[in-house]
Design a protein around this motif. Structure first.
Motif, PDB file in Angstrom:
ATOM      1  N   PHE A   1      42.597  61.919  -5.801  1.00 54.82           N
ATOM      2  CA  PHE A   1      41.614  62.514  -6.712  1.00 54.82           C
ATOM      3  C   PHE A   1      41.091  61.457  -7.683  1.00 54.82           C
ATOM      4  CE2 PHE A   1      40.702  65.529 -10.383  1.00 54.82           C
ATOM      5  CZ  PHE A   1      39.524  66.011  -9.814  1.00 54.82           C
ATOM      6  N   TYR A   2      41.989  60.600  -8.135  1.00 58.26           N
ATOM      7  CA  TYR A   2      41.605  59.497  -9.016  1.00 58.26           C
ATOM      8  C   TYR A   2      40.605  58.575  -8.319  1.00 58.26           C
ATOM      9  CZ  TYR A   2      42.218  55.301 -11.953  1.00 58.26           C
ATOM     10  OH  TYR A   2      42.013  54.205 -12.757  1.00 58.26           O
ATOM     11  N   PHE A   3      40.863  58.293  -7.032  1.00 54.01           N
ATOM     12  CA  PHE A   3      39.935  57.454  -6.263  1.00 54.01           C
ATOM     13  C   PHE A   3      38.540  58.069  -6.223  1.00 54.01           C
ATOM     14  CE2 PHE A   3      37.814  57.086  -2.098  1.00 54.01           C
ATOM     15  CZ  PHE A   3      37.380  55.772  -2.201  1.00 54.01           C
ATOM     16  N   PHE A   4      38.475  59.364  -5.942  1.00 52.65           N
ATOM     17  CA  PHE A   4      37.165  59.999  -5.809  1.00 52.65           C
ATOM     18  C   PHE A   4      36.443  60.127  -7.151  1.00 52.65           C
ATOM     19  CE2 PHE A   4      38.666  61.380  -1.594  1.00 52.65           C
ATOM     20  CZ  PHE A   4      37.545  61.048  -0.852  1.00 52.65           C
ATOM     21  N   MET A   5      37.196  60.190  -8.232  1.00 52.84           N
ATOM     22  CA  MET A   5      36.550  60.205  -9.547  1.00 52.84           C
ATOM     23  C   MET A   5      35.927  58.836  -9.859  1.00 52.84           C
ATOM     24  SD  MET A   5      36.630  63.195 -10.896  1.00 52.84           S
ATOM     25  CE  MET A   5      36.334  62.929 -12.638  1.00 52.84           C
ATOM     26  N   ILE A   6      36.621  57.771  -9.464  1.00 54.83           N
ATOM     27  CA  ILE A   6      36.053  56.421  -9.611  1.00 54.83           C
ATOM     28  C   ILE A   6      34.876  56.251  -8.662  1.00 54.83           C
ATOM     29  CG2 ILE A   6      36.495  53.956  -9.228  1.00 54.83           C
ATOM     30  CD1 ILE A   6      39.307  54.398 -10.266  1.00 54.83           C
ATOM     31  N   TYR A   7      35.054  56.732  -7.441  1.00 57.99           N
ATOM     32  CA  TYR A   7      33.998  56.663  -6.421  1.00 57.99           C
ATOM     33  C   TYR A   7      32.707  57.305  -6.937  1.00 57.99           C
ATOM     34  CZ  TYR A   7      31.521  58.262  -2.188  1.00 57.99           C
ATOM     35  OH  TYR A   7      30.571  58.554  -1.250  1.00 57.99           O
ATOM     36  N   ASP A   8      32.865  58.434  -7.614  1.00 58.08           N
ATOM     37  CA  ASP A   8      31.699  59.162  -8.129  1.00 58.08           C
ATOM     38  C   ASP A   8      30.923  58.318  -9.147  1.00 58.08           C
ATOM     39  OD1 ASP A   8      30.119  61.644  -8.511  1.00 58.08           O
ATOM     40  OD2 ASP A   8      30.995  61.600 -10.511  1.00 58.08           O
ATOM     41  N   LYS A   9      31.629  57.477  -9.911  1.00 56.61           N
ATOM     42  CA  LYS A   9      30.972  56.655 -10.934  1.00 56.61           C
ATOM     43  C   LYS A   9      30.407  55.349 -10.356  1.00 56.61           C
ATOM     44  CE  LYS A   9      32.185  59.510 -14.183  1.00 56.61           C
ATOM     45  NZ  LYS A   9      31.178  60.433 -14.739  1.00 56.61           N
ATOM     46  N   ILE A  10      31.149  54.718  -9.459  1.00 52.87           N
ATOM     47  CA  ILE A  10      30.800  53.363  -9.005  1.00 52.87           C
ATOM     48  C   ILE A  10      29.880  53.361  -7.793  1.00 52.87           C
ATOM     49  CG2 ILE A  10      31.763  51.147  -8.268  1.00 52.87           C
ATOM     50  CD1 ILE A  10      32.375  51.839 -11.137  1.00 52.87           C
ATOM     51  N   TRP A  11      29.950  54.385  -6.972  1.00 53.93           N
ATOM     52  CA  TRP A  11      29.104  54.435  -5.770  1.00 53.93           C
ATOM     53  C   TRP A  11      27.628  54.326  -6.153  1.00 53.93           C
ATOM     54  CZ3 TRP A  11      25.176  57.235  -3.572  1.00 53.93           C
ATOM     55  CH2 TRP A  11      24.989  57.107  -2.191  1.00 53.93           C
ATOM     56  N   ASP A  12      27.249  55.034  -7.193  1.00 49.14           N
ATOM     57  CA  ASP A  12      25.849  55.027  -7.637  1.00 49.14           C
ATOM     58  C   ASP A  12      25.427  53.646  -8.119  1.00 49.14           C
ATOM     59  OD1 ASP A  12      23.472  56.595  -8.028  1.00 49.14           O
ATOM     60  OD2 ASP A  12      23.783  56.360 -10.181  1.00 49.14           O
ATOM     61  N   VAL A  13      26.358  52.909  -8.738  1.00 50.06           N
ATOM     62  CA  VAL A  13      26.068  51.546  -9.185  1.00 50.06           C
ATOM     63  C   VAL A  13      25.757  50.661  -7.978  1.00 50.06           C
ATOM     64  CG1 VAL A  13      26.984  49.507 -10.369  1.00 50.06           C
ATOM     65  CG2 VAL A  13      27.566  51.794 -11.202  1.00 50.06           C
ATOM     66  N   GLY A  14      26.558  50.794  -6.924  1.00 42.98           N
ATOM     67  CA  GLY A  14      26.323  50.025  -5.705  1.00 42.98           C
ATOM     68  C   GLY A  14      25.007  50.372  -5.039  1.00 42.98           C
TER      69      GLY A  14
ATOM     70  N   SER B   1      37.550  50.763  -7.322  1.00 44.85           N
ATOM     71  CA  SER B   1      36.221  50.420  -7.833  1.00 44.85           C
ATOM     72  C   SER B   1      35.471  49.524  -6.853  1.00 44.85           C
ATOM     73  CB  SER B   1      36.357  49.730  -9.190  1.00 44.85           C
ATOM     74  OG  SER B   1      35.101  49.329  -9.683  1.00 44.85           O
ATOM     75  N   GLY B   2      36.156  48.509  -6.332  1.00 48.99           N
ATOM     76  CA  GLY B   2      35.519  47.577  -5.391  1.00 48.99           C
ATOM     77  C   GLY B   2      35.066  48.247  -4.117  1.00 48.99           C
ATOM     78  N   VAL B   3      35.941  49.085  -3.553  1.00 50.16           N
ATOM     79  CA  VAL B   3      35.606  49.794  -2.313  1.00 50.16           C
ATOM     80  C   VAL B   3      34.434  50.748  -2.537  1.00 50.16           C
ATOM     81  CG1 VAL B   3      36.446  51.500  -0.637  1.00 50.16           C
ATOM     82  CG2 VAL B   3      37.907  49.586  -1.301  1.00 50.16           C
ATOM     83  N   SER B   4      34.449  51.466  -3.643  1.00 51.17           N
ATOM     84  CA  SER B   4      33.368  52.421  -3.956  1.00 51.17           C
ATOM     85  C   SER B   4      32.029  51.704  -4.094  1.00 51.17           C
ATOM     86  CB  SER B   4      33.681  53.184  -5.251  1.00 51.17           C
ATOM     87  OG  SER B   4      34.882  53.900  -5.121  1.00 51.17           O
ATOM     88  N   TYR B   5      32.055  50.534  -4.726  1.00 49.68           N
ATOM     89  CA  TYR B   5      30.816  49.761  -4.903  1.00 49.68           C
ATOM     90  C   TYR B   5      30.263  49.296  -3.553  1.00 49.68           C
ATOM     91  CZ  TYR B   5      27.612  46.090  -6.414  1.00 49.68           C
ATOM     92  OH  TYR B   5      26.494  45.308  -6.600  1.00 49.68           O
ATOM     93  N   VAL B   6      31.137  48.777  -2.703  1.00 48.25           N
ATOM     94  CA  VAL B   6      30.701  48.311  -1.373  1.00 48.25           C
ATOM     95  C   VAL B   6      30.135  49.471  -0.562  1.00 48.25           C
ATOM     96  CG1 VAL B   6      31.490  47.354   0.826  1.00 48.25           C
ATOM     97  CG2 VAL B   6      32.288  46.351  -1.318  1.00 48.25           C
ATOM     98  N   LEU B   7      30.793  50.629  -0.623  1.00 52.38           N
ATOM     99  CA  LEU B   7      30.283  51.811   0.084  1.00 52.38           C
ATOM    100  C   LEU B   7      28.904  52.198  -0.433  1.00 52.38           C
ATOM    101  CD1 LEU B   7      33.503  54.041   0.230  1.00 52.38           C
ATOM    102  CD2 LEU B   7      32.415  52.863   2.145  1.00 52.38           C
ATOM    103  N   GLY B   8      28.705  52.059  -1.746  1.00 48.55           N
ATOM    104  CA  GLY B   8      27.398  52.373  -2.337  1.00 48.55           C
ATOM    105  C   GLY B   8      26.317  51.429  -1.856  1.00 48.55           C
ATOM    106  N   THR B   9      26.632  50.126  -1.765  1.00 49.55           N
ATOM    107  CA  THR B   9      25.626  49.152  -1.307  1.00 49.55           C
ATOM    108  C   THR B   9      25.273  49.374   0.156  1.00 49.55           C
ATOM    109  OG1 THR B   9      27.362  47.529  -0.768  1.00 49.55           O
ATOM    110  CG2 THR B   9      26.364  47.401  -2.960  1.00 49.55           C
TER     111      THR B   9
END
Length: 217
Positions: A59-72, A163-171
């Motif tokens: 759940f913590y991962f997906f909360m970070i994912y929600d914030k960082i994915w959009d940045v990517g 955070s890193g994984v979420s950003y890469v997924l966003g890009t």
């Protein structure tokens, strides 16, 4: 130094958002863990403690994912338009900044835990154990399940990795959750993809021209 200042001015607020998420999920993780704190002798409940611990980390991962994915995703649009260079490390660096309190608290706790048999480490160990548990509540379930306080040595790196994984997924525009775009965002995404295709076509044409010139020479 100038680049570092630019990075903090551009991404500092994201790191602050991640800290707020961290506090919220830590409270959530503690709420899940505390009912099992006194009943870990029961094998079924001990297993449930571990499973809920894993759930709180996911759940913590997906909360970070929600914030960082959009940045990517936004950075991907700038890259496609030629306004920014590719920075695959950016998400990891944002996570590292957000995890500074984690590294400090967790490793101070581990230091005193390792020397807990010494009298001088006993009192500080209790204090930092309490602080670390409050700050890393989402990891308490898995820590109790494994009976390994050394989990706190890994916890700060989870923030960086998530955070890193979420950003890469966003890009890459890879979604793990269905996220509804508003019409303006969808249009910007479509334009970014078209710009990316045009840029690739232009580069390919440029390479072909260079190859032809080399053959003539």
């Amino acid at each position: 130094m100038k680049k570092l200042k630019e990075f903090f001015s551009e991404n500092g607020y994201i790191a602050v958002k991640m800290l707020i998420v961290h506090i919220a999920i830590s409270i959530f993780g503690l709420m899940i863990y505390l009912p099992f704190d006194e009943i870990k002798t029961n094998p079924t409940e001990h297993l449930l403690c571990g499973l809920f611990g894993v759930f709180s980390i996911v759940f913590y991962f997906f909360m970070i994912y929600d914030k960082i994915w959009d940045v990517g995703t936004k950075d991907s649009m700038r890259i496609s338009g030629g306004k920014s260079a590719v920075k695959p490390w950016k998400g990891f660096l944002i996570g590292l900044v957000a995890a500074i309190p984690d590294f400090i608290l967790c490793y101070i706790y581990i230091f005193f835990w390792y020397f807990q048999s010494y009298e001088w480490a006993a009192s500080p160990g209790v204090i930092f154990s309490f602080i670390a548990v409050l700050w890393e509540g989402m990891f308490m379930g898995i820590t109790a399940w494994l009976d390994a306080p050394i989990v706190f040595a890994i916890a700060p790196f989870c923030t960086v990795l998530f955070s890193g994984v979420s950003y890469v997924l966003g890009t890459k525009d890879i979604r793990l959750l269905p996220i509804a775009d508003n019409p303006e965002e969808a249009e910007r995404r479509r334009e970014a993809k078209e710009n990316k295709k045009k840029l690739k076509a232009e580069r390919k044409a440029k390479r072909l021209e260079d190859d032809d010139e080399d053959e003539l020479i």
